[in-house]
Design an enzyme around this catalytic site. Sequence first.
Site, short mmCIF file in Angstrom:
data_model
loop_
_atom_site.label_atom_id
_atom_site.label_comp_id
_atom_site.label_asym_id
_atom_site.label_seq_id
_atom_site.Cartn_x
_atom_site.Cartn_y
_atom_site.Cartn_z
N SER A 196 -0.76 1.78 -3.82
CA SER A 196 0.42 0.94 -3.72
C SER A 196 0.14 -0.42 -4.32
O SER A 196 -0.99 -0.90 -4.29
CB SER A 196 0.88 0.79 -2.28
N LYS A 197 1.18 -0.99 -4.88
CA LYS A 197 1.04 -2.28 -5.55
C LYS A 197 0.58 -3.35 -4.56
O LYS A 197 -0.29 -4.15 -4.85
CB LYS A 197 2.38 -2.66 -6.14
#
Length: 477
Positions: free
Chosen positions: A240-241
């Site tokens: 995930s970013k």
Amino acid sequence: MLRVRFAPSPTGFLHVGSARTFIFNWLYARHNGGTMVLRLDDTDVERNSDASVTSIFEGLRWLGLGWDEEYKQSERLGLHRQVAEAIFARGMAYRDFTPAHAGESDKSAQGAWLFNPGMRELSREESDRRAASGETFALRFRVPRGDGRVLRFVDAVYGEQTKLADEVEDFALLRSDGMPTYHLASCADDADLRISHIIRGQDHLSNTYKHLLIFEAAGAEAPTFAHLPLLVAPDGTKLSKRRHGPVVSVTTYRDAGFLPEAFVNFLCLLGWSPKNDRDFLTMAELTETFTLEGVNRANAVVNFKEEDPFDPKAVWLNAEHIRALSVEELAGRLMPFLQEAGLAASVEKLAQVTPLIRERIKFLKDASAAADFFFVEQLPPYDSLDLIPQKGDAAQARAILTEASAVLGTAAFDHTALEAALREAAGRMGLKAGPMFQPIRVAVCGRKNAPPLFETMEVLGREVCLERIAQAIASLK
Ligand code: GLU
């Protein structure tokens, strides 16, 4: 007719996992002579952004694979409502006038919200009356309850999947603002666009039960489902970013100088095993060998580290794909990176330089550091001690460079002649190749570690070489 779709929601940049979903859909379509649909799932007006739409298209264009048809869900809202109304008319949906999940509720064995009994059992007359009086409502699917019905499908990757309908909540089809939910819009479009195979991330596996219910209630045949294993970080957490930063975004790979074909090759190995067990695969080979049977169930690990954002396999594949390109093709790919580094490379010069550096670069971006000295008028300053051969001294370095200068003044300027002439000079001076060539290399390239010397000098030309050697001699005084 085989039809697949890639359906990103424009709520962020293009995630590497989404790129892989796109690629697997694309390969499946191309392998089977089917159609690839791109559908923007943009009904979540609050979370959508134009920047995200731009980023998704930028990423997909960079992959360079293309698609056959393109749709936007926001332009198909009429269809979504029609499907919702048809389901309502069949009694398979009901109006829910309570704010989301408020009021009395029935819960599953795990304690999850299932439905508000008061709303589910509201009489049609009462429901019509409240709607007519302007009360807002969400439209909920009336999931079959109490009859022990088992929802079932065979996922092309994860095999048979079952769930008791009683465990599925009465999910919304329309929100109280009248907008379709993802479940409704997605199924309505998949049916209307005659999608035959839904290939998407494993995080949607459990949504599939709801989708089966919608297809059935809408009188449409459900497509085949294939869910793809998640991409995870080395510690097993979902990429995930927020947690893992730029390594999760496709454009990070582009900007670092990955070739799109290498990036595609790398992503294909995340969750899919080619039959022949090879890692390096061209687009044509990927297309020919891709099957859903080869997709694994286990999560795929992207092996990045904090100090080194790219998986070593990705880097290795990139270097391999760089070497597999023709000189002309590679030069064309390198040009923008040199320009960005402020190096004024002509097409002709770059075509000469490319074969000299192709073995030495792992990223397209490396070209500027590997080849800058070909394109600058003046070498950046270097340490003149580097001109001195090991166990030699400044006087020796000067003597070598003076001799080299004399030789280069008259030798034919192609690499074979240069090599012969300079080896002969080394012989005259009683020197081995190593000590002889080091000062020359540093003088013309400004560094010890450089491409093959004689080819390099040939490309630089007599004038530049002589000038740089003269400067080196001066710096030793
Ligand atoms: N818009 C959904 C997503 O981005 C699509 C999921 C699906 O393929 O059905 O996750």
